[in-house]
Enzyme design. Structure first.
Site, short mmCIF file in Angstrom:
data_model
loop_
_atom_site.label_atom_id
_atom_site.label_comp_id
_atom_site.label_asym_id
_atom_site.label_seq_id
_atom_site.Cartn_x
_atom_site.Cartn_y
_atom_site.Cartn_z
N GLU A 158 -43.83 -53.34 -43.38
CA GLU A 158 -44.15 -54.51 -42.55
C GLU A 158 -43.98 -54.21 -41.06
O GLU A 158 -44.83 -54.57 -40.24
CB GLU A 158 -43.25 -55.70 -42.90
CG GLU A 158 -43.32 -56.14 -44.35
CD GLU A 158 -42.22 -55.53 -45.21
OE1 GLU A 158 -42.05 -54.28 -45.20
OE2 GLU A 158 -41.53 -56.30 -45.90
N CYS A 192 -37.61 -57.64 -41.65
CA CYS A 192 -39.07 -57.80 -41.63
C CYS A 192 -39.48 -59.26 -41.49
O CYS A 192 -40.44 -59.58 -40.79
CB CYS A 192 -39.67 -57.18 -42.87
SG CYS A 192 -39.42 -55.38 -42.92
#
Length: 190
Positions: free
Chosen positions: A75, A106
């Site tokens: 991510e 993330c």
């Protein structure tokens, strides 16, 4: 307008089916990056960022082992690449599609990057921060709250993780792997 009633037990809402179908192709693309990461020895997690028009503007797989960087989650790498591609750290109108529920780092990054929508595959009961352990994107104290859709190709995403960790355990124990997809255990934290 009232919300539609929950479907009867054992059935699927047509609305949920439509939403899941819309995200299948980008999730399959994220799974490609996850498989590549897994083949390189990293936990098989992949992510893509879609621009406002739905086109892929970045994609990445986990690279913590490859880069020696504890923040090199799929991510984070995809968000960085998307920001560089569009020339702005604000990813307004963008969608992050990832194979595993994001961790706290993330989830925080996607909120800070102003990503409009998060779509993820498998739940992460050990480190997930989008509903499993925490729900960072829904925290009303934050200045941005993206839409969230989970469960897209969840079984396929989970199976990839289970196979990776089963093979890793067999290698570490000295047992020669027969088939990495035969484990039914929950994947450990990435």
């Amino acid at each position: 307008m009232p919300l539609p009633a929950d479907p009867p037990a054992g059935t699927t809402s047509p609305i949920a089916t439509i939403m899941l179908t819309d995200w299948v192709a980008p999730m399959r693309r994220a799974l490609e990056f996850a498989r590549t990461a897994g083949s390189a020895g990293d936990v098989p997690v992949g992510a893509v960022v879609l621009g406002p028009d739905g086109a892929v503007i970045s994609a990445a797989g986990n690279a913590r082992e490859a880069d020696g960087d504890p923040t090199a989650h799929a991510e984070i790498l995809a968000i960085r690449q998307a920001s560089a591609t569009i020339g702005n750290w604000r990813l307004h109108g963008c969608t992050l599609v990832v194979t595993l529920e994001p961790c706290a780092m993330c989830a925080g990054a996607l909120v800070l990057a102003r990503v409009d929508r998060l779509v993820f595959g498998a739940l992460d009961p050990k480190a997930g921060a989008v509903g499993s352990l925490y729900d960072i994107p829904a925290d009303p104290r934050l200045n941005h709250r993206p839409q969230v859709q989970g469960g897209v190709l969840a079984e396929e995403c989970s199976a990839l993780l289970r196979a990776f960790f089963a093979a890793r355990r067999r290698r570490r124990s000295g047992v020669v792997p027969v088939d990495a997809s035969d484990s039914s255990e929950e994947p450990p934290v990435r």
